[in-house]
Design an enzyme around this catalytic site. Structure first.
Site, PDB file in Angstrom:
ATOM      1  N   GLU A  35      50.745  -3.726  82.503  1.00 13.15           N
ATOM      2  CA  GLU A  35      51.402  -3.627  81.191  1.00 13.15           C
ATOM      3  C   GLU A  35      52.882  -3.351  81.422  1.00 13.15           C
ATOM      4  OE1 GLU A  35      50.666  -4.058  77.711  1.00 13.15           O
ATOM      5  OE2 GLU A  35      52.828  -3.806  77.809  1.00 13.15           O
ATOM      6  N   THR A  43      50.820  -4.362  71.013  1.00 10.13           N
ATOM      7  CA  THR A  43      51.490  -4.495  69.712  1.00 10.13           C
ATOM      8  C   THR A  43      50.844  -3.552  68.716  1.00 10.13           C
ATOM      9  OG1 THR A  43      51.829  -6.841  70.183  1.00 10.13           O
ATOM     10  CG2 THR A  43      52.041  -6.158  67.879  1.00 10.13           C
ATOM     11  N   ILE A 183      52.074  -9.365  57.000  1.00  4.59           N
ATOM     12  CA  ILE A 183      53.152  -8.445  57.377  1.00  4.59           C
ATOM     13  C   ILE A 183      54.139  -8.299  56.223  1.00  4.59           C
ATOM     14  CG2 ILE A 183      55.163  -8.147  58.906  1.00  4.59           C
ATOM     15  CD1 ILE A 183      53.468  -9.205  61.187  1.00  4.59           C
ATOM     16  N   LEU A 185      53.723  -8.580  53.051  1.00  3.64           N
ATOM     17  CA  LEU A 185      53.214  -7.806  51.903  1.00  3.64           C
ATOM     18  C   LEU A 185      52.981  -6.344  52.278  1.00  3.64           C
ATOM     19  CD1 LEU A 185      50.929 -10.543  50.365  1.00  3.64           C
ATOM     20  CD2 LEU A 185      53.127  -9.730  49.494  1.00  3.64           C
ATOM     21  N   HIS A 443      25.675   6.314  44.100  1.00  2.82           N
ATOM     22  CA  HIS A 443      26.428   6.310  42.849  1.00  2.82           C
ATOM     23  C   HIS A 443      27.155   7.641  42.689  1.00  2.82           C
ATOM     24  CE1 HIS A 443      27.426   5.543  38.681  1.00  2.82           C
ATOM     25  NE2 HIS A 443      27.009   6.769  38.390  1.00  2.82           N
TER      26      HIS A 443
HETATM   27  P1  FAD Z   1      48.845  -7.271  72.050  1.00  8.09           P
HETATM   28  O1  FAD Z   1      48.448  -6.112  71.260  1.00  8.09           O
HETATM   29  O2  FAD Z   1      50.041  -8.056  71.617  1.00  8.09           O
HETATM   30  O3  FAD Z   1      49.079  -6.720  73.533  1.00  8.09           O
HETATM   31  C1  FAD Z   1      49.527  -7.525  74.564  1.00  8.09           C
HETATM   32  C2  FAD Z   1      50.251  -6.662  75.568  1.00  8.09           C
HETATM   33  O4  FAD Z   1      50.521  -7.448  76.710  1.00  8.09           O
HETATM   34  C3  FAD Z   1      51.600  -6.144  75.089  1.00  8.09           C
HETATM   35  O5  FAD Z   1      51.654  -4.746  75.180  1.00  8.09           O
HETATM   36  C4  FAD Z   1      52.618  -6.794  76.023  1.00  8.09           C
HETATM   37  O6  FAD Z   1      53.673  -5.915  76.364  1.00  8.09           O
HETATM   38  C5  FAD Z   1      51.771  -7.077  77.247  1.00  8.09           C
HETATM   39  N1  FAD Z   1      52.248  -8.216  78.026  1.00  8.09           N
HETATM   40  C6  FAD Z   1      52.541  -9.463  77.586  1.00  8.09           C
HETATM   41  N2  FAD Z   1      52.896 -10.255  78.616  1.00  8.09           N
HETATM   42  C7  FAD Z   1      52.812  -9.486  79.743  1.00  8.09           C
HETATM   43  C8  FAD Z   1      53.037  -9.724  81.108  1.00  8.09           C
HETATM   44  N3  FAD Z   1      53.400 -10.936  81.549  1.00  8.09           N
HETATM   45  N4  FAD Z   1      52.869  -8.703  81.974  1.00  8.09           N
HETATM   46  C9  FAD Z   1      52.495  -7.464  81.548  1.00  8.09           C
HETATM   47  N5  FAD Z   1      52.258  -7.191  80.254  1.00  8.09           N
HETATM   48  C10 FAD Z   1      52.400  -8.183  79.361  1.00  8.09           C
HETATM   49  N6  FAD Z   1      45.723  -6.410  63.327  1.00  8.09           N
HETATM   50  C11 FAD Z   1      44.686  -5.808  62.717  1.00  8.09           C
HETATM   51  O7  FAD Z   1      43.533  -6.133  63.024  1.00  8.09           O
HETATM   52  N7  FAD Z   1      44.875  -4.843  61.769  1.00  8.09           N
HETATM   53  C12 FAD Z   1      46.112  -4.461  61.385  1.00  8.09           C
HETATM   54  O8  FAD Z   1      46.251  -3.587  60.528  1.00  8.09           O
HETATM   55  C13 FAD Z   1      47.230  -5.084  61.993  1.00  8.09           C
HETATM   56  N8  FAD Z   1      48.480  -4.729  61.647  1.00  8.09           N
HETATM   57  C14 FAD Z   1      49.543  -5.313  62.279  1.00  8.09           C
HETATM   58  C15 FAD Z   1      50.817  -4.956  61.876  1.00  8.09           C
HETATM   59  C16 FAD Z   1      51.926  -5.522  62.481  1.00  8.09           C
HETATM   60  C17 FAD Z   1      53.312  -5.116  62.048  1.00  8.09           C
HETATM   61  C18 FAD Z   1      51.741  -6.474  63.531  1.00  8.09           C
HETATM   62  C19 FAD Z   1      52.923  -7.078  64.226  1.00  8.09           C
HETATM   63  C20 FAD Z   1      50.473  -6.851  63.924  1.00  8.09           C
HETATM   64  C21 FAD Z   1      49.355  -6.285  63.289  1.00  8.09           C
HETATM   65  N9  FAD Z   1      48.054  -6.641  63.627  1.00  8.09           N
HETATM   66  C22 FAD Z   1      46.995  -6.065  62.990  1.00  8.09           C
HETATM   67  C23 FAD Z   1      47.776  -7.647  64.671  1.00  8.09           C
HETATM   68  C24 FAD Z   1      47.402  -6.941  65.985  1.00  8.09           C
HETATM   69  O9  FAD Z   1      48.460  -6.093  66.371  1.00  8.09           O
HETATM   70  C25 FAD Z   1      47.114  -7.966  67.066  1.00  8.09           C
HETATM   71  O10 FAD Z   1      46.138  -8.882  66.627  1.00  8.09           O
HETATM   72  C26 FAD Z   1      46.612  -7.280  68.331  1.00  8.09           C
HETATM   73  O11 FAD Z   1      47.551  -6.349  68.798  1.00  8.09           O
HETATM   74  C27 FAD Z   1      46.322  -8.320  69.413  1.00  8.09           C
HETATM   75  O12 FAD Z   1      45.873  -7.668  70.554  1.00  8.09           O
HETATM   76  P2  FAD Z   1      46.093  -8.308  72.005  1.00  8.09           P
HETATM   77  O13 FAD Z   1      45.466  -7.351  72.957  1.00  8.09           O
HETATM   78  O14 FAD Z   1      45.661  -9.710  72.024  1.00  8.09           O
HETATM   79  O15 FAD Z   1      47.685  -8.337  72.230  1.00  8.09           O
HETATM   80  P1  NAD Z   2      51.111 -14.827  58.295  1.00  7.08           P
HETATM   81  O1  NAD Z   2      50.675 -16.075  58.941  1.00  7.08           O
HETATM   82  O2  NAD Z   2      50.115 -13.904  57.717  1.00  7.08           O
HETATM   83  O3  NAD Z   2      52.127 -15.164  57.110  1.00  7.08           O
HETATM   84  C1  NAD Z   2      53.293 -15.885  57.325  1.00  7.08           C
HETATM   85  C2  NAD Z   2      53.727 -16.484  56.001  1.00  7.08           C
HETATM   86  O4  NAD Z   2      55.020 -17.034  56.149  1.00  7.08           O
HETATM   87  C3  NAD Z   2      52.817 -17.609  55.528  1.00  7.08           C
HETATM   88  O5  NAD Z   2      52.441 -17.372  54.201  1.00  7.08           O
HETATM   89  C4  NAD Z   2      53.682 -18.853  55.667  1.00  7.08           C
HETATM   90  O6  NAD Z   2      53.382 -19.838  54.703  1.00  7.08           O
HETATM   91  C5  NAD Z   2      55.053 -18.270  55.450  1.00  7.08           C
HETATM   92  N1  NAD Z   2      56.151 -19.051  56.029  1.00  7.08           N
HETATM   93  C6  NAD Z   2      56.161 -19.694  57.220  1.00  7.08           C
HETATM   94  N2  NAD Z   2      57.376 -20.261  57.408  1.00  7.08           N
HETATM   95  C7  NAD Z   2      58.135 -19.945  56.332  1.00  7.08           C
HETATM   96  C8  NAD Z   2      59.465 -20.211  55.951  1.00  7.08           C
HETATM   97  N3  NAD Z   2      60.282 -20.921  56.732  1.00  7.08           N
HETATM   98  N4  NAD Z   2      59.923 -19.729  54.773  1.00  7.08           N
HETATM   99  C9  NAD Z   2      59.103 -19.001  53.969  1.00  7.08           C
HETATM  100  N5  NAD Z   2      57.821 -18.712  54.274  1.00  7.08           N
HETATM  101  C10 NAD Z   2      57.351 -19.170  55.447  1.00  7.08           C
HETATM  102  O7  NAD Z   2      52.024 -14.103  59.389  1.00  7.08           O
HETATM  103  P2  NAD Z   2      52.611 -12.627  59.448  1.00  7.08           P
HETATM  104  O8  NAD Z   2      52.566 -11.981  58.122  1.00  7.08           O
HETATM  105  O9  NAD Z   2      53.911 -12.764  60.167  1.00  7.08           O
HETATM  106  O10 NAD Z   2      51.574 -11.913  60.387  1.00  7.08           O
HETATM  107  C11 NAD Z   2      51.347 -12.402  61.725  1.00  7.08           C
HETATM  108  C12 NAD Z   2      49.971 -12.072  62.200  1.00  7.08           C
HETATM  109  O11 NAD Z   2      49.801 -10.686  62.376  1.00  7.08           O
HETATM  110  C13 NAD Z   2      48.916 -12.555  61.238  1.00  7.08           C
HETATM  111  O12 NAD Z   2      48.250 -13.626  61.849  1.00  7.08           O
HETATM  112  C14 NAD Z   2      47.988 -11.410  61.041  1.00  7.08           C
HETATM  113  O13 NAD Z   2      46.693 -11.763  61.425  1.00  7.08           O
HETATM  114  C15 NAD Z   2      48.510 -10.306  61.947  1.00  7.08           C
HETATM  115  N6  NAD Z   2      48.598  -9.087  61.132  1.00  7.08           N
HETATM  116  C16 NAD Z   2      47.448  -8.569  60.618  1.00  7.08           C
HETATM  117  C17 NAD Z   2      47.500  -7.466  59.799  1.00  7.08           C
HETATM  118  C18 NAD Z   2      46.231  -6.922  59.223  1.00  7.08           C
HETATM  119  O14 NAD Z   2      45.171  -7.267  59.723  1.00  7.08           O
HETATM  120  N7  NAD Z   2      46.283  -6.062  58.216  1.00  7.08           N
HETATM  121  C19 NAD Z   2      48.713  -6.883  59.487  1.00  7.08           C
HETATM  122  C20 NAD Z   2      49.858  -7.435  60.002  1.00  7.08           C
HETATM  123  C21 NAD Z   2      49.782  -8.546  60.839  1.00  7.08           C
END
Ligand code: FAD
Ligand code: NAD
Length: 464
Positions: A35, A43, A183, A185, A443
């Protein structure tokens, strides 16, 4: 183990990677995880799920107090104010606790953390800093990063991505969100509750792509009611920054007259793309598909024996719980067990207020596959939601018209994220809508709305 350093080397310690590493170690395999971040958890724990939920919770508390919404319950709080520094500090604290928790779990399970950026040097070897390690199995779990918007520079001050939007030092007067997905919303809700005007610019004609059509329409109504300005079917053609202000140029997605918006902050949230740059996949004999993802088979195996991939870097929804389940399954497959993830039953939740949750097929997709029956129940008729004065939303159950098997469930409710677990469990066990309808639900609970929606599939709900 011949001359291998490890049985399993995981690249990336997000929910996919750290879970895979722990399970592999639990199964007796000598395991390391690479990592590059300073802390484990990827993330999700560092800049995703956890800090966003911490701010969603805190901002909801602030909004309830500050908007006077509690007054109708007889709870009068005068002179409330926002201490954004304290709110951010509490968020940072939970992140530190949880990422530290993964470091503890690594030690407990004897998973070695190799700090640095991993890069393939061969099919079975990876360089990390000045060390090269060989592993019998390598799991790629490198996750995803923000998709950039061409021509728009993210400076993390005025123009931010989700990471910047989680750490704004003050409440912007006007926040423009580009992309009306999850993200946009969730983080738009945080800053609106804290006092910002929020405008969401969405390219498509509805918010929340991929969700059920009726849910998406209702989402637009709900967010408008909460004071969001929505510019649907609109594209951003440019963002220019002068000092601490941004000017955003937008025009109808189909083309037409351009207009400009002035903002103190712009959030770019138009999706995420897989992290594969710098991995030197070619040295392992791997390539990415047209969407930049690593293709895998049902067992999470790539085309190269001994190399596996999971989480956001492979096709499927980018969700932490999907990545975690794949982490368990891939480790079990490597250990010679049978690790399976049912990708037809992955719940998704948008943690706004109310929450939007779904599992299985949308009504549109279910209809395209055959004859269906749909049951709906409004939260307005649910006694607990009514008692809490929290009646936005509905539950919708979609079942196969012939077999009655549940194909999809969609919920809008303040408790939707919790309620959807029951629907996922029911679907995993192949339940019919009748099974849910005849299951006794406590309930008064919001979950009774799921039972009633299931009864509505047969046309016989009690409370409407
Ligand atoms: P990641 O969590 O992205 O982890 C990958 C890791 O690999 C990172 O730490 C990175 O530093 C490391 N890495 C990458 N390349 C290398 C390399 N070459 N060498 C060493 N390390 C490396 N999902 C939900 O289900 N619920 C939520 O509420 C939710 N909220 C989110 C809110 C935000 C703002 C964002 C951005 C995402 C959210 N997600 C949510 C999505 C969720 O974070 C991801 O789906 C999840 O983290 C994916 O897990 P992963 O293990 O595939 O990758
Ligand atoms: P998203 O795919 O959910 O939404 C991106 C939105 O941007 C879409 O509605 C798309 O039509 C719009 N869009 C794309 N290009 C555009 C442009 N040029 N101008 C205006 N609108 C445009 O992506 P996100 O909100 O960035 O989230 C990324 C990922 O992270 C999602 O796939 C989601 O699964 C994950 N995530 C999950 C949670 C959760 O589970 N609660 C929370 C945050 C993020």
């Amino acid at each position: 183990m011949s001359d291998y350093d490890f049985d399993v080397l995981v690249i990336g310690a997000g929910p996919g990677g750290y879970v895979a590493a722990i399970r592999a170690a639990q199964l007796g395999l000598k395991t390391a995880c690479v990592e590059s971040r300073e802390t484990l958890g990827g993330t999700c724990l560092n800049v995703g799920c956890i800090p966003s939920k911490a701010l969603l919770h805190a901002s909801e508390l602030y909004d309830e107090v500050h908007s006077g919404a509690l007054a109708k319950f007889g709870v009068k709080i005068d002179g409330s104010s926002l201490d954004l520094g304290a709110m951010q500090a509490e968020k940072d604290k939970v992140v530190t606790e949880l990422t530290g928790g993964i470091a503890f779990l690594f030690k407990k399970n004897k998973v070695e953390w190799l700090k640095g950026l991993a890069s393939f040097t061969d099919k079975d070897s990876v360089s990390v800093g000045d060390r090269t390690v060989r592993a019998r199995n390598i799991i790629i779990a490198t996750g995803s990063s923000v998709t950039p918007l061409p021509g728009v520079t993210i400076d993390q001050k005025v123009v931010v991505d989700s990471t910047g939007a989680l750490a704004l030092p003050k409440v912007p007067k006007h926040l423009v969100v580009i992309g009306g997905g999850v993200i946009g919303l969730e983080l738009g809700s945080v800053w609106r509750r804290l006092g910002a005007e929020v405008t969401v610019v969405e390219f498509l004609d509805q918010l929340l792509p991929g969700m059920d059509g009726e849910v998406r329409k209702e989402a637009a109504k709900i967010f408008k009611k909460q004071g969001f300005a929505l510019k649907l079917a609109t594209k951003v053609t440019g963002v220019s920054v002068k000092g601490d202000k941004a000017t955003i140029t937008v025009e109808p997605a189909a083309g037409g007259t351009a207009e400009t918006l002035e903002a103190d902050a712009v959030l770019v949230s138009i999706g995420r793309r897989p992290n594969t740059e710098g991995l030197a996949l070619d040295k392992a004999g791997l390539a990415v598909n047209a969407r930049g993802q690593i293709d895998i088979d049902h067992d999470f195996a790539t085309g190269v024996p001994g190399i596996w991939a999971i989480g956001d870097v492979v096709p499927g929804p980018m969700l932490a719980h999907k990545a975690e389940d794949e982490g368990v399954a891939v480790a079990e497959n490597i250990a010679g067990l049978t690790g399976i993830v049912n990708h037809a039953v992955i719940p998704g939740v948008v943690y706004t207020h109310p929450e939007f949750a779904s599992v299985g097929l949308t009504e549109e997709d279910a209809k395209a596959q055959g004859e269906i029956k749909v049951g709906k129940f409004p939260m307005m008729a649910n006694s607990r939601a009514k008692a809490n004065r929290d009646t936005d939303g509905f539950v919708k159950v979609i079942a196969d018209a012939k077999t009655d098997r549940v194909l999809g469930v969609h919920i809008i409710s303040s408790m939707a994220g919790t309620m959807i677990a029951e629907a996922a469990l029911a679907m995993e066990f192949g339940a019919t809508s009748e099974d849910i309808a005849y299951t006794c639900h406590a309930h008064p609970t919001h979950s009774e709305a799921l039972k009633e929606a299931a009864m509505a599939v047969q046309g016989k709900p009690i409370h409407i």
